[in-house]
Design a protein around this motif. Sequence first.
Motif, PDB file in Angstrom:
ATOM      1  N   HIS A  79       0.825  -1.164   0.086  1.00 59.03           N
ATOM      2  CA  HIS A  79      -0.134  -0.011   0.072  1.00 59.03           C
ATOM      3  C   HIS A  79       0.810   1.116   0.004  1.00 59.03           C
ATOM      4  O   HIS A  79       2.201   1.129   0.230  1.00 59.03           O
ATOM      5  N   GLY A  80       0.347   2.320  -0.117  1.00 62.24           N
ATOM      6  CA  GLY A  80       1.116   3.635  -0.246  1.00 62.24           C
ATOM      7  C   GLY A  80       1.119   4.097  -1.582  1.00 62.24           C
ATOM      8  O   GLY A  80       0.838   3.503  -2.659  1.00 62.24           O
ATOM      9  N   GLU A  81       1.776   5.250  -1.932  1.00 62.46           N
ATOM     10  CA  GLU A  81       1.830   6.043  -3.070  1.00 62.46           C
ATOM     11  C   GLU A  81       3.105   6.473  -3.415  1.00 62.46           C
ATOM     12  O   GLU A  81       3.892   6.639  -2.552  1.00 62.46           O
ATOM     13  N   GLY A  82       3.585   6.493  -4.771  1.00 63.23           N
ATOM     14  CA  GLY A  82       4.661   7.262  -5.144  1.00 63.23           C
ATOM     15  C   GLY A  82       5.898   7.107  -4.377  1.00 63.23           C
ATOM     16  O   GLY A  82       6.249   5.657  -4.516  1.00 63.23           O
ATOM     17  N   GLY A  83       6.885   7.893  -4.019  1.00 56.41           N
ATOM     18  CA  GLY A  83       7.992   7.562  -3.441  1.00 56.41           C
ATOM     19  C   GLY A  83       7.894   6.749  -2.217  1.00 56.41           C
ATOM     20  O   GLY A  83       8.936   5.860  -2.053  1.00 56.41           O
ATOM     21  N   ILE A  84       7.031   6.610  -1.487  1.00 59.74           N
ATOM     22  CA  ILE A  84       7.051   5.808  -0.478  1.00 59.74           C
ATOM     23  C   ILE A  84       6.953   4.242  -0.826  1.00 59.74           C
ATOM     24  O   ILE A  84       7.819   3.309  -0.354  1.00 59.74           O
ATOM     25  N   LYS A  85       6.128   3.993  -1.775  1.00 60.86           N
ATOM     26  CA  LYS A  85       6.053   2.794  -1.948  1.00 60.86           C
ATOM     27  C   LYS A  85       7.286   2.247  -3.040  1.00 60.86           C
ATOM     28  O   LYS A  85       7.680   1.031  -3.068  1.00 60.86           O
ATOM     29  N   ARG A  86       7.638   3.071  -3.683  1.00 60.66           N
ATOM     30  CA  ARG A  86       8.964   2.772  -4.691  1.00 60.66           C
ATOM     31  C   ARG A  86      10.286   2.630  -3.656  1.00 60.66           C
ATOM     32  O   ARG A  86      10.994   1.610  -3.791  1.00 60.66           O
ATOM     33  N   ARG A  87      10.354   3.212  -2.469  1.00 59.31           N
ATOM     34  CA  ARG A  87      11.396   3.054  -1.512  1.00 59.31           C
ATOM     35  C   ARG A  87      11.161   1.575  -0.938  1.00 59.31           C
ATOM     36  O   ARG A  87      12.267   1.036  -0.796  1.00 59.31           O
ATOM     37  N   ILE A  88      10.087   1.196  -0.556  1.00 56.21           N
ATOM     38  CA  ILE A  88       9.720  -0.416  -0.147  1.00 56.21           C
ATOM     39  C   ILE A  88       9.944  -1.110  -1.204  1.00 56.21           C
ATOM     40  O   ILE A  88      10.857  -1.981  -0.772  1.00 56.21           O
ATOM     41  N   ASP A 117      12.327  -0.741  -3.530  1.00 61.99           N
ATOM     42  CA  ASP A 117      13.842  -0.592  -3.782  1.00 61.99           C
ATOM     43  C   ASP A 117      14.543  -1.481  -2.809  1.00 61.99           C
ATOM     44  O   ASP A 117      15.664  -1.791  -2.772  1.00 61.99           O
ATOM     45  N   MET A 118      13.928  -1.721  -1.457  1.00 58.70           N
ATOM     46  CA  MET A 118      14.347  -2.501  -0.382  1.00 58.70           C
ATOM     47  C   MET A 118      14.441  -3.884  -0.555  1.00 58.70           C
ATOM     48  O   MET A 118      14.604  -4.677   0.203  1.00 58.70           O
ATOM     49  N   GLU A 153      19.406  -8.876   6.197  1.00 55.82           N
ATOM     50  CA  GLU A 153      18.447  -8.323   7.254  1.00 55.82           C
ATOM     51  C   GLU A 153      18.335  -6.834   6.874  1.00 55.82           C
ATOM     52  O   GLU A 153      18.869  -6.081   6.374  1.00 55.82           O
ATOM     53  N   LEU A 154      16.826  -6.467   7.305  1.00 57.85           N
ATOM     54  CA  LEU A 154      16.259  -4.995   7.117  1.00 57.85           C
ATOM     55  C   LEU A 154      15.604  -4.790   8.129  1.00 57.85           C
ATOM     56  O   LEU A 154      14.948  -5.522   8.831  1.00 57.85           O
TER      57      LEU A 154
END
Length: 73
Positions: free
Chosen positions: A19-28, A30-31, A59-60
Amino acid sequence: MKTLRDVKSGETVTVVKLHGEGGIKRRIMDMGITKGCTVFVRKVAPFGDPVEVTLRGYELTLRKEDAQMIEVQ
């Protein structure tokens, strides 16, 4: 809906949706957290923030705001 924030320490879950939008979803993403990914919850801090997980061989550590956006099964 069960999120990564609700998972107890020592459990293994599979990511169903992000869930989420834009940059937040992309960051997740990318991890390395993507649909179908298996996640093992190693530790959860006493107040639920942060959550330490193992996925894809590394690990994250996630903030509970980020963990809440990850729907699991």
